[in-house]
Design a protein around this motif. Structure first.
Motif, PDB file in Angstrom:
ATOM      1  N   SER A  58       0.517   9.285   5.562  1.00 41.08           N
ATOM      2  CA  SER A  58       0.996   8.094   4.868  1.00 41.08           C
ATOM      3  C   SER A  58       0.356   8.038   3.482  1.00 41.08           C
ATOM      4  O   SER A  58      -0.822   8.383   3.317  1.00 41.08           O
ATOM      5  CB  SER A  58       0.625   6.820   5.641  1.00 41.08           C
ATOM      6  N   THR A  59       1.124   7.599   2.514  1.00 37.52           N
ATOM      7  CA  THR A  59       0.594   7.433   1.167  1.00 37.52           C
ATOM      8  C   THR A  59      -0.319   6.213   1.121  1.00 37.52           C
ATOM      9  O   THR A  59      -0.305   5.359   2.020  1.00 37.52           O
ATOM     10  CB  THR A  59       1.732   7.235   0.157  1.00 37.52           C
ATOM     11  N   ASP A  60      -1.073   6.110   0.047  1.00 36.38           N
ATOM     12  CA  ASP A  60      -1.924   4.934  -0.117  1.00 36.38           C
ATOM     13  C   ASP A  60      -1.098   3.657  -0.146  1.00 36.38           C
ATOM     14  O   ASP A  60      -1.516   2.620   0.384  1.00 36.38           O
ATOM     15  CB  ASP A  60      -2.735   5.048  -1.407  1.00 36.38           C
ATOM     16  N   GLY A  61       0.073   3.725  -0.765  1.00 35.57           N
ATOM     17  CA  GLY A  61       0.939   2.545  -0.815  1.00 35.57           C
ATOM     18  C   GLY A  61       1.413   2.129   0.561  1.00 35.57           C
ATOM     19  O   GLY A  61       1.442   0.930   0.884  1.00 35.57           O
ATOM     20  N   GLU A  62       1.776   3.108   1.390  1.00 41.10           N
ATOM     21  CA  GLU A  62       2.214   2.795   2.751  1.00 41.10           C
ATOM     22  C   GLU A  62       1.059   2.239   3.582  1.00 41.10           C
ATOM     23  O   GLU A  62       1.240   1.288   4.363  1.00 41.10           O
ATOM     24  CB  GLU A  62       2.790   4.052   3.400  1.00 41.10           C
ATOM     25  N   ILE A  63      -0.129   2.818   3.404  1.00 39.17           N
ATOM     26  CA  ILE A  63      -1.302   2.306   4.107  1.00 39.17           C
ATOM     27  C   ILE A  63      -1.583   0.868   3.695  1.00 39.17           C
ATOM     28  O   ILE A  63      -1.882   0.005   4.532  1.00 39.17           O
ATOM     29  CB  ILE A  63      -2.518   3.208   3.843  1.00 39.17           C
TER      30      ILE A  63
ATOM     31  N   LEU B 210       0.537  -1.396   2.675  1.00 41.02           N
ATOM     32  CA  LEU B 210       1.517  -2.287   3.295  1.00 41.02           C
ATOM     33  C   LEU B 210       1.186  -2.534   4.767  1.00 41.02           C
ATOM     34  O   LEU B 210       1.263  -3.669   5.248  1.00 41.02           O
ATOM     35  CB  LEU B 210       2.914  -1.691   3.166  1.00 41.02           C
ATOM     36  N   ALA B 211       0.833  -1.473   5.479  1.00 38.06           N
ATOM     37  CA  ALA B 211       0.501  -1.627   6.900  1.00 38.06           C
ATOM     38  C   ALA B 211      -0.766  -2.449   7.076  1.00 38.06           C
ATOM     39  O   ALA B 211      -0.867  -3.268   8.002  1.00 38.06           O
ATOM     40  CB  ALA B 211       0.352  -0.254   7.551  1.00 38.06           C
ATOM     41  N   MET B 212      -1.723  -2.257   6.191  1.00 37.13           N
ATOM     42  CA  MET B 212      -2.951  -3.047   6.274  1.00 37.13           C
ATOM     43  C   MET B 212      -2.690  -4.526   5.988  1.00 37.13           C
ATOM     44  O   MET B 212      -3.277  -5.406   6.637  1.00 37.13           O
ATOM     45  CB  MET B 212      -3.995  -2.500   5.301  1.00 37.13           C
ATOM     46  N   GLN B 213      -1.821  -4.802   5.050  1.00 37.34           N
ATOM     47  CA  GLN B 213      -1.475  -6.199   4.773  1.00 37.34           C
ATOM     48  C   GLN B 213      -0.859  -6.852   6.001  1.00 37.34           C
ATOM     49  O   GLN B 213      -1.179  -7.992   6.355  1.00 37.34           O
ATOM     50  CB  GLN B 213      -0.516  -6.273   3.584  1.00 37.34           C
TER      51      GLN B 213
ATOM     52  N   LEU C 123      -9.131   0.290   0.493  1.00 37.18           N
ATOM     53  CA  LEU C 123      -7.837  -0.339   0.772  1.00 37.18           C
ATOM     54  C   LEU C 123      -7.990  -1.475   1.782  1.00 37.18           C
ATOM     55  O   LEU C 123      -7.346  -2.524   1.651  1.00 37.18           O
ATOM     56  CB  LEU C 123      -6.853   0.713   1.289  1.00 37.18           C
ATOM     57  N   ALA C 124      -8.843  -1.268   2.776  1.00 37.47           N
ATOM     58  CA  ALA C 124      -9.080  -2.336   3.753  1.00 37.47           C
ATOM     59  C   ALA C 124      -9.748  -3.531   3.086  1.00 37.47           C
ATOM     60  O   ALA C 124      -9.459  -4.685   3.417  1.00 37.47           O
ATOM     61  CB  ALA C 124      -9.945  -1.811   4.897  1.00 37.47           C
ATOM     62  N   GLY C 125     -10.631  -3.273   2.137  1.00 40.45           N
ATOM     63  CA  GLY C 125     -11.270  -4.370   1.426  1.00 40.45           C
ATOM     64  C   GLY C 125     -10.302  -5.158   0.578  1.00 40.45           C
ATOM     65  O   GLY C 125     -10.370  -6.396   0.504  1.00 40.45           O
ATOM     66  N   VAL C 126      -9.375  -4.455  -0.059  1.00 41.08           N
ATOM     67  CA  VAL C 126      -8.363  -5.121  -0.886  1.00 41.08           C
ATOM     68  C   VAL C 126      -7.453  -6.000  -0.036  1.00 41.08           C
ATOM     69  O   VAL C 126      -7.084  -7.113  -0.427  1.00 41.08           O
ATOM     70  CB  VAL C 126      -7.540  -4.074  -1.663  1.00 41.08           C
TER      71      VAL C 126
ATOM     72  N   GLY D  62     -20.819  -6.432   4.959  1.00 43.13           N
ATOM     73  CA  GLY D  62     -20.146  -7.428   5.778  1.00 43.13           C
ATOM     74  C   GLY D  62     -18.674  -7.193   6.003  1.00 43.13           C
ATOM     75  O   GLY D  62     -17.968  -8.065   6.512  1.00 43.13           O
ATOM     76  N   GLN D  63     -18.184  -6.011   5.642  1.00 46.58           N
ATOM     77  CA  GLN D  63     -16.769  -5.715   5.817  1.00 46.58           C
ATOM     78  C   GLN D  63     -16.473  -5.371   7.275  1.00 46.58           C
ATOM     79  O   GLN D  63     -17.321  -4.822   7.986  1.00 46.58           O
ATOM     80  CB  GLN D  63     -16.367  -4.542   4.906  1.00 46.58           C
ATOM     81  N   ASN D  64     -15.269  -5.710   7.730  1.00 46.49           N
ATOM     82  CA  ASN D  64     -14.842  -5.383   9.093  1.00 46.49           C
ATOM     83  C   ASN D  64     -14.462  -3.908   9.176  1.00 46.49           C
ATOM     84  O   ASN D  64     -13.277  -3.540   9.248  1.00 46.49           O
ATOM     85  CB  ASN D  64     -13.662  -6.267   9.511  1.00 46.49           C
ATOM     86  N   VAL D  65     -15.455  -3.057   9.151  1.00 47.46           N
ATOM     87  CA  VAL D  65     -15.274  -1.609   9.228  1.00 47.46           C
ATOM     88  C   VAL D  65     -16.070  -1.099  10.423  1.00 47.46           C
ATOM     89  O   VAL D  65     -17.247  -1.425  10.584  1.00 47.46           O
ATOM     90  CB  VAL D  65     -15.734  -0.911   7.935  1.00 47.46           C
ATOM     91  N   PHE D  66     -15.428  -0.294  11.247  1.00 50.80           N
ATOM     92  CA  PHE D  66     -16.024   0.253  12.460  1.00 50.80           C
ATOM     93  C   PHE D  66     -15.719   1.747  12.510  1.00 50.80           C
ATOM     94  O   PHE D  66     -14.816   2.220  11.822  1.00 50.80           O
ATOM     95  CB  PHE D  66     -15.450  -0.438  13.695  1.00 50.80           C
ATOM     96  N   ALA D  67     -16.461   2.473  13.327  1.00 46.52           N
ATOM     97  CA  ALA D  67     -16.211   3.914  13.435  1.00 46.52           C
ATOM     98  C   ALA D  67     -16.630   4.417  14.797  1.00 46.52           C
ATOM     99  O   ALA D  67     -17.534   3.878  15.436  1.00 46.52           O
ATOM    100  CB  ALA D  67     -16.958   4.668  12.336  1.00 46.52           C
TER     101      ALA D  67
END
Length: 463
Positions: free
Chosen positions: A163-168, A170-173, A229-232, A258-263
Motif C-alpha cells: 500500500s502507498t503512504d496515501g492509502e495507509i 486513508l486506512a489509518m484515518q 503516519l499513525a501520529g498524523v 505517549g503514542q499508541n504504538v505497539f510491537a
C-alpha cells in the motif's frame, strides 16, 4: 463436569503462587488456596504438583492455508491448530487475506469457510487490507461489527500486498474513527525490490541474499514512517514481527512520547540469525521469512525490548512451506523462495528458555504469550487469565522436563524444523481448551471442530 487442578503454581503477569483451580464445564469456576476447593467434589482431579498452571497461549499472528507466491502454507486450520495445542497455545488469530479486486466481506466469508468446523482450538481473524478504496474503507466498520477489529497493511511486496503512504493514511484515518488497530508489515518494499533485482543481475541468487537485500535500515525507515503516519492520523499502530534493533528504537521513542504504538517480535528473531540463512547449499532457504533473520547482535536488544514492554507480544508469524517442492521453487532465484517459517507449536517452549536464561521473568513469559495478546486484541478477560468466569483454557507446564525439537517429532504439517536439534528445558504436560483436555501425557485427545470463532473487541491498551 468439573475438574480440579491441584497443587500447581498459578502464573500471572505478577508472578506465581500456589493455588488450586476448579473448572466447571467450559469455564473456570474458582481459584483458591491449596486444598480449599477440594470440598466441592470435582468429578476429575489433575495433579499439577511441581508444575506451572498457565492461561492458554494466544498466538496473535498465524497464516494457515495462506496463498503466497503461487503456492500456499501447508498447515491447514486442522493441522495448524492441532500443532498449536500440542505446544500450549489454545487460541490463534489468523489473517484473512484480501485479494485485489475483492471485498473485505467476501474475504472474511472465504476464511470463515476455511476454518469453520476445522479447528481444534479457538480462533479469530485479523483482516489484511491490500486494496484500499472507498468500498473497502467503509467495510472496515462492518468488520469491526463482525468481531474483526484489526487490519494489517504492507509497506512491502509491491504489486501484491503493498500500500502507498496515501492509502495507509486513508486506512489509518478510518481506523481512528472506528477504534480499530492498524497492524503494519514495516519494510521499504520499493527499495528492497531494487536491491534484490541488483543482486540477481549480479548472479547472487542464494538464500542469504534474501537477508542482505532487506537490511535492517529499511525496516527501521518503514517503521518510523508508519509511526509518523499513525501520529498524523491518531490511529493505533501495531508493528508485526519486528526483527531489528533500529526499528525497535523507533517504537521505543514513540511509546516514550505517549503514542499508541505497539510491537511484537517472534521466536525466530530471538534464537536464529542470518548465519542460518547462509547455511551451505540451499539449506538457508528453510529460514527465508520477512523481515529476514538478522545478525545475532540484534537479539540482546529484542530481549531488552521484551523486558521494557517496548515489545509487548511474542507471536510466531507461523507460515510454513515445505523445503521440498515449495522452498525449492527459489533454487535459481532467492526471490522465488516462499517467505515463511513454521513455529506455532514451539512458541511457549522457546520463550520459556528466556525464563531459564534469566532474560525475562516467569510473569513476563505469561504476559507476552497470553495476557497481553488477549488485551491487545479484545479477548480479555475471556482469554489470557486464570480467573473465575474466564474460559478454561489452561496449560499445565512442567518446568523440569527436557525435550529436543525435531521435524521427526513435531506435529506441524511441514517437512523440516527451524529449530532442529534445539535442547529445551520445560515442556507442556496437559492442555485444556474451554475445559476439555486436548493434550495430556497420553497424547492428543482434542477434536477437529472443537475450536470456536471468537468475536473480538477492540484494543484495551489505547491511551
Amino acid at each position: 463436569m468439573t475438574t480440579l487442578i491441584k497443587g500447581g503454581q498459578v502464573v500471572s503477569p505478577s508472578g506465581a503462587a500456589l493455588a488450586d483451580v476448579l473448572v466447571d464445564g467450559e469455564r473456570i469456576a474458582a481459584v483458591g488456596a491449596p486444598g480449599a476447593l477440594g470440598v466441592l467434589g470435582a468429578h476429575e482431579t489433575i495433579d499439577a504438583t511441581g508444575k506451572y498452571v498457565l492461561p492458554g497461549g494466544i498466538d496473535a499472528h498465524t497464516h494457515m492455508e495462506m496463498p503466497f507466491g503461487g503456492t500456499h502454507s501447508v498447515d491447514t486450520f486442522e493441522t495448524g491448530t492441532t500443532a498449536a495445542a500440542w505446544g500450549g497455545t489454545t487460541t490463534i488469530i489468523d489473517f484473512a487475506v484480501q485479494a485485489k479486486g475483492t471485498s473485505l466481506q467476501a474475504t472474511l466469508d472465504k476464511w470463515h469457510a476455511k476454518a469453520d468446523g476445522n479447528c481444534a482450538i479457538d480462533y479469530g481473524f485479523h483482516m489484511i487490507v491490500s486494496d484500499v478504496n472507498d468500498s473497502s474503507l467503509k467495510e472496515m466498520r462492518s468488520c469491526v461489527d463482525a468481531g474483526v477489529g484489526s487490519f494489517k497493511m504492507f509497506m512491502a511486496y509491491p504489486g501484491v500486498f503493498y500500500s502507498t503512504d496515501g492509502e495507509i493514511l486513508l486506512a489509518m484515518q478510518q481506523a481512528r474513527e472506528i477504534g480499530a488497530t492498524i497492524m503494519m508489515h514495516a519494510e521499504n518494499g520499493i527499495a528492497i525490490d531494487q536491491l534484490a533485482a541488483q543482486a540477481v543481475a549480479a548472479g547472487r541468487v542464494d538464500p542469504v541474499q534474501h537477508g542482505l537485500t532487506r537490511p535492517p535500515e529499511l525496516e527501521a525507515e518503514a517503521t518510523s514512517r508508519a509511526i509518523t503516519l499513525a501520529g498524523v492520523t491518531g490511529a493505533p499502530l501495531y508493528i508485526v514481527h519486528l526483527s531489528a534493533a533500529q526499528a525497535l528504537a523507533a517504537v521505543a521513542e514513540a511509546r516514550e512520547a505517549g503514542q499508541n504504538v505497539f510491537a511484537e517480535t517472534c521466536p525466530q528473531y530471538l534464537y536464529l540469525s542470518i548465519e542460518d540463512l547462509a547455511r551451505p547449499g540451499f539449506e538457508g532457504a528453510k529460514f527465508v521469512a520477512s523481515p529476514p533473520l538478522r545478525e545475532k547482535s540484534h537479539q540482546a536488544d529484542l530481549w531488552r525490548g521484551l523486558r521494557t514492554n517496548d515489545l509487548s507480544v511474542v507471536s510466531t508469524d507461523h507460515c510454513p512451506f515445505c523445503f521440498k517442492d515449495q522452498k525449492e521453487l527459489g533454487r535459481d532465484d532467492f526471490r522465488a523462495i516462499p517467505n515463511g517459517m513454521p513455529g506455532v507449536e514451539h512458541r511457549m517452549d522457546l520463550l520459556h528458555q528466556g525464563v531459564v536464561a534469566g532474560e525475562i521473568s516467569l510473569g513476563r513469559w505469561v504476559e507476552t504469550c497470553s495476557a497481553t495478546p488477549a488485551r491487545m486484541f479484545g479477548l480479555y478477560p475471556r482469554k489470557g487469565v486464570i480467573a473465575a468466569g474466564s474460559d478454561a483454557d489452561i496449560v499445565i507446564y512442567d518446568p523440569s522436563a527436557s525435550q529436543t525439537l525435531s521435524a521427526s517429532t513435531h506435529h506441524m504439517n511441514v517437512d523440516y524444523s527451524a529449530y532442529e536439534g534445539f535442547s529445551l528445558t520445560g515442556k507442556v504436560h496437559t492442555v485444556l481448551s474451554r475445559g476439555r483436555v486436548v493434550v495430556s501425557p497420553s497424547g492428543f485427545s482434542g477434536a477437529t471442530g472443537h475450536g470456536q470463532f471468537l468475536t473480538r473487541g477492540l484494543n484495551q491498551y489505547l491511551n
